[in-house]
Design a protein around this motif. Structure first.
Motif, short mmCIF file in Angstrom:
data_model
loop_
_atom_site.label_atom_id
_atom_site.label_comp_id
_atom_site.label_asym_id
_atom_site.label_seq_id
_atom_site.Cartn_x
_atom_site.Cartn_y
_atom_site.Cartn_z
N GLU A 195 0.82 -1.21 0.00
CA GLU A 195 0.00 0.00 0.00
C GLU A 195 0.86 1.27 0.00
O GLU A 195 0.51 2.28 -0.61
N ALA A 196 2.00 1.20 0.67
CA ALA A 196 2.88 2.37 0.82
C ALA A 196 3.79 2.59 -0.38
O ALA A 196 4.37 3.66 -0.53
N THR A 197 3.91 1.57 -1.24
CA THR A 197 4.90 1.66 -2.32
C THR A 197 4.32 1.56 -3.72
O THR A 197 5.06 1.65 -4.70
N GLN A 199 1.30 2.52 -6.82
CA GLN A 199 0.28 3.46 -7.30
C GLN A 199 -1.10 2.78 -7.22
O GLN A 199 -1.19 1.54 -7.19
N TYR A 250 -6.32 2.19 1.40
CA TYR A 250 -5.39 2.94 0.57
C TYR A 250 -5.67 4.44 0.62
O TYR A 250 -4.74 5.25 0.66
N GLN A 260 3.58 7.66 3.54
CA GLN A 260 4.76 7.07 2.92
C GLN A 260 4.80 7.35 1.42
O GLN A 260 5.86 7.63 0.86
N ARG A 261 3.65 7.29 0.77
CA ARG A 261 3.60 7.57 -0.67
C ARG A 261 4.00 9.01 -0.96
O ARG A 261 4.71 9.30 -1.92
N LYS A 262 3.51 9.91 -0.11
CA LYS A 262 3.87 11.32 -0.27
C LYS A 262 5.37 11.51 -0.07
O LYS A 262 6.03 12.24 -0.83
N ASN A 264 7.69 9.38 -0.62
CA ASN A 264 8.43 8.75 -1.72
C ASN A 264 8.02 9.26 -3.10
O ASN A 264 8.38 8.66 -4.12
N ILE A 266 5.20 9.20 -4.72
CA ILE A 266 4.39 8.28 -5.52
C ILE A 266 3.06 8.95 -5.84
O ILE A 266 2.34 9.38 -4.95
N ASP A 268 -0.53 9.17 -6.23
CA ASP A 268 -1.67 8.34 -5.85
C ASP A 268 -3.00 9.05 -6.13
O ASP A 268 -3.97 8.90 -5.39
#
Length: 620
Positions: A195-197, A199, A250, A260-262, A264, A266, A268
């Motif tokens: 979920e963290a890594t 799209q 998600y 984490q997505r922010k 890295n 990513i 989303d």
């Protein structure tokens, strides 16, 4: 001579064995085989297993699914030594239909037997915790289940999510064994890492593919006759709940994965078709309630973006302005001079500015202004009372109008998504009741909200549960006296004894809870406002099993706790049961007598609560 003395000693000890009942055996007893169950325990287990009041369900989709009966977990721990570990376990019970927490302590007897009675309304697939080890079970209302454990397994370092070396006995033996030993294939690191890594489109495809593959494996397992249909149904539901929980998760607000997505970079951005899986949810099935993961699933579903009414976060416009009292007086043909109008308008403005800067402290406004406004209010005192009642009624009516509007909007959205007329959507509606019963001020108001909610509910069981909760909350007193015959009461009274005669603000916590960042700063500021008040004391209670002594001491120092205790796991379990909390943080307010507890106290509402109940204001 030595020979004669030896004979004499044997004779004396033999006489003691025959003449006195000091020993069960005169000869050295044989070493007990810890892998065997003693006969008196076997007899007890057999007797308890025979004491059932229902027949085992053949299917989950029958009216008998909802049957309110007590069920019981009984068992034995081979090799148990009470001197070396836990004297209790715990079941973190939560009623998912009402949001009520009611954890139950599992008591372990000195001989290794244990028992736990559970008030069930439908089957549950859940777990108990002993020595930080999770022990899975499946149980139906009116049924008893025997669980045989090994002390060495419980004391060993935890390596799996649940204990695997478990033997079940009773009518539900086979389904429990199959549920425990069927291996579900979850990804390394869990779904949170994905979920963290990933799209959104890729993550959605990954989760749906996982679901398809896992369900096919369970189907093959059932077709091979390795498991029966009921077991297969529960295993499938576990996969379904896990899959859709993480798909909703998600985009769940303020979640770790989103941060984490922010971090890295990513992308989303929400795809238009992301939530089209909602139409495939099996929300009509009763069996979906059985698995303990239903709790997190329904939480994510009810707060999912597609199901939110557009008006949910809109402010209520009361139409009440600072000069409304003046208009009210004019509507009653009361003459108000220009000087009085200017005085009242100035007072409202000054008061608003003061409150914004200083909170609930007594306003320090110019003396001439306060004298003038006091005279003005006294002059129109009878009208003022009527005005405040009118204003209160207007606010309540506006809240009710907004509530009905939101219900209609959500029903319309649910109908468009194809999920309106089913059991789970009705449960989502009924779960709103707890909030409105907690914050509605009068029985009449509480009744209005429950009547409005249950108009769209057809399930007899959901309505019955709501009725019980409504009746409990309507008759719930503001305070209660600690029950005299509970072990938790004895433990708690000993902890608060040094502070008797003061208001005691108790907070249960542990170092891994939310004591960090902005939450920590807010708590510190709130407490500091009362740190010099000799009539109030703050006491923190934590569980020694949840962190090391070093971490505890560091956390106490960093958080500025002046009164803090660290108690054994067993004692903490009894306090969870006494105050009915499962969360890592829980607040309790005890009156000066050390006996009386407030039902609705929340630490975030500390200033308002102390002011309204005790007329205590924060210090400078």
């Amino acid at each position: 001579m030595k020979h004669l003395l030896s004979i004499a000693f044997i004779a004396i000890t033999s006489f003691m064995c025959n003449a006195n009942n000091y020993y069960e055996h005169c000869n050295t007893p044989e070493k007990k085989d810890i892998n065997e169950i003693p006969k008196h325990v076997e007899k007890w287990l057999k007797s308890e297993l025979a004491n059932t009041s229902t027949t085992v369900l053949n299917s989950f989709e029958t009216p008998a699914f909802f049957t309110k009966r007590n069920a019981k977990i009984i068992g034995y721990i081979k090799g148990y030594d009470q001197n070396l570990g836990a004297k209790t376990g715990i079941f973190y019970y939560r009623n998912q239909l009402t949001r009520e927490n009611k954890p139950k302590v599992l008591e372990i007897h000195k001989d290794g037997r244990f028992e736990l009675e559970l008030p069930l309304a439908y089957p549950t697939q859940n777990y108990i915790v002993i020595e930080n080890q999770g022990i899975n079970f499946y149980l139906e209302p009116g049924q008893n289940l025997s669980v045989i454990l090994n002390w060495e397994d419980l004391k060993a370092k935890r390596t799996t999510r649940v204990l695997k070396n478990v033997t079940y006995q009773g009518p539900l033996k086979q389904i429990n064994s199959d549920l425990l030993h069927y291996q579900l294939d979850y990804p390394s690191g869990g779904f949170q890492k994905k979920e963290a890594t990933m799209q959104p489109k890729a993550f959605k495809a990954y989760m749906l593919n996982f679901k398809t593959n896992a369900l096919n494996k369970i189907k093959a397992y059932e077709e091979s006759k390795a498991i029966d249909k009921k077991t297969s149904e529960l295993l499938k539901n576990e996969i379904i709940l896990e899959t859709y929980h993480f798909l909703f998760d998600y985009y769940f607000h303020r979640h770790w994965g989103a941060r984490q997505r922010k971090k890295n970079n990513i992308d989303d951005t929400l795809p238009e078709d992301y939530y089209d899986f909602i139409k495939d949810l099996p929300l009509h099935k009763q069996s979906i309630l059985v698995n303990h993961n239903f709790a997190s699933f329904i939480n994510r579903l009810e707060y999912a973006e597609p199901l939110q009414a557009p008006s949910k976060n809109q402010r209520i416009e009361t139409g009440i302005a600072t000069d409304d009292f003046l208009k009210y007086l004019e509507s009653k043909n009361v003459t108000v001079s220009l000087k009085e109008k200017e005085l009242y308008t100035k007072y409202q403005k000054e008061l608003s500015n003061w409150t914004a800067q200083n909170g609930l402290k007594n306003p320090e406004l110019p003396k001439d202004l306060m004298n003038g406004i006091s005279a003005f209010i006294k002059k129109h005192e009878s009208f003022r009372k009527d005005y405040l009642e009118m204003r209160k009624e207007r606010m309540e009516n506006l809240k009710k109008e907004k509530f009905i509007k939101e219900l209609k909007q959500q029903d319309s959205i649910a109908a468009g998504l194809g999920i309106k007329n089913n059991l789970i959507y009705e449960i989502i509606k009924s779960r709103k009741l707890y909030f409105y019963l907690e914050y509605s001020k009068t029985p009449k108001e509480k009744e209005w909200y429950w009547t409005a909610l249950k108009k769209g509910i057809t399930s007899p069981h959901v309505i019955k549960v709501g009725d019980v909760l409504f009746n409990e909350k309507v008759s719930e007193p503001e305070t209660y006296i600690l029950p005299k015959n509970e072990h938790g009461t004895t433990i708690f009274k000993n902890l608060i004894a040094p502070y008797k005669g003061k208001l005691i603000v108790v907070q249960f916590w542990h170092p891994h809870s939310y004591y960090r960042g902005k939450n920590l700063e807010d708590i510190k500021k709130r407490r500091n406002k009362f740190k010099n008040n000799k009539d109030i004391v703050f006491l923190n209670i934590t569980n020694s099993a949840r962190s090391s002594l070093e971490m505890y001491e560091s956390s106490v120092k960093n958080n500025g706790f002046t009164n803090s205790v660290r108690i054994p796991q067993d004692d903490y379990n009894y306090l969870r049961q006494l105050f009915k909390f499962n969360a890592s943080v829980h607040d309790v307010l005890v009156k000066q007598d050390g006996e009386t507890v407030y039902n609705k106290f929340k630490a975030w509402d500390l200033e308002y609560f102390l002011y309204n109940k005790f007329n205590i204001l924060p210090a400078e």
